[in-house]
Enzyme design. Sequence first.
Site, PDB file in Angstrom:
ATOM      1  N   CYS A  78       0.843  -1.198   0.000  1.00 19.25           N
ATOM      2  CA  CYS A  78       0.000   0.000   0.000  1.00 19.25           C
ATOM      3  C   CYS A  78       0.884   1.257   0.000  1.00 19.25           C
ATOM      4  O   CYS A  78       1.630   1.489  -0.936  1.00 19.25           O
ATOM      5  CB  CYS A  78      -0.994  -0.036   1.160  1.00 19.25           C
ATOM      6  SG  CYS A  78      -2.359   1.135   0.930  1.00 19.25           S
ATOM      7  N   HIS A 180      -3.722  -4.798  -0.525  1.00 20.80           N
ATOM      8  CA  HIS A 180      -3.296  -5.429   0.723  1.00 20.80           C
ATOM      9  C   HIS A 180      -3.338  -6.945   0.567  1.00 20.80           C
ATOM     10  O   HIS A 180      -4.401  -7.548   0.722  1.00 20.80           O
ATOM     11  CB  HIS A 180      -4.218  -5.002   1.868  1.00 20.80           C
ATOM     12  CG  HIS A 180      -4.023  -3.602   2.314  1.00 20.80           C
ATOM     13  ND1 HIS A 180      -3.090  -3.245   3.268  1.00 20.80           N
ATOM     14  CD2 HIS A 180      -4.619  -2.450   1.917  1.00 20.80           C
ATOM     15  CE1 HIS A 180      -3.135  -1.927   3.463  1.00 20.80           C
ATOM     16  NE2 HIS A 180      -4.051  -1.426   2.653  1.00 20.80           N
ATOM     17  N   GLU A 182      -2.418  -9.124   2.602  1.00 19.93           N
ATOM     18  CA  GLU A 182      -2.808  -9.727   3.880  1.00 19.93           C
ATOM     19  C   GLU A 182      -4.309  -9.661   4.128  1.00 19.93           C
ATOM     20  O   GLU A 182      -4.820 -10.285   5.068  1.00 19.93           O
ATOM     21  CB  GLU A 182      -2.040  -9.060   5.030  1.00 19.93           C
ATOM     22  CG  GLU A 182      -2.531  -7.698   5.445  1.00 19.93           C
ATOM     23  CD  GLU A 182      -2.103  -6.536   4.567  1.00 19.93           C
ATOM     24  OE1 GLU A 182      -2.355  -5.385   4.955  1.00 19.93           O
ATOM     25  OE2 GLU A 182      -1.510  -6.775   3.487  1.00 19.93           O
TER      26      GLU A 182
END
Length: 198
Positions: A78, A180, A182
């Site tokens: 990001c 992202h 994750e």
Amino acid sequence: MIAIIDYGAGNLFSVKNALDFLGYENKITSSADDLRTADRLILPGVGAFPDAMRMLHASGLVDVIKEQTQKKPLLGICLGMQMLFEKGYEFSETDGLGFIKGSVKLMTPEALPIPHIGWNSLEFNEPCPLLKNCKNGDHVYFVHSYAADCPKENVAAYCDYGMKVPALVFSGNVYGAQFHPEKSGETGLNILRSFHSL
């Protein structure tokens, strides 16, 4: 070991949780020694480009990061991805780390709101080892208002948000995800698996 770089402006624990889930040894750290002994580095980031760069410089880790990316993979996530470029233009012109040619500018999509929040599909552009376990059209999760303006050869994948947004970029040992991983389900985990295998 994967070192998650702690300079005061990163979404550290969601990245750590994903790596823990995958069973990969990792550590949130602000220690230069840890960065030198790690096998791979992750540079997360949330907030504004100038603030994050100021905090990164204040951490004293910039020279170590530049030294270590000559030897091992780095993944920016990001805002961490945006900091990999030469300059950012959020609030003011600010120098980035300069690992990848180009700059980061406010997005100007046609008839779509800013920030860009939500799931979007990846449009593959250049072969990249981080995408070896992904398919063209796989969806990942974005939250951002600024986007990279960079050479096409450094873009592994775009997304379409009223404009072509570089979603995954790379140069040498340096990789950056505007999304992202994750928070991107199995596709994001596959990208982290591929990063771990570099």
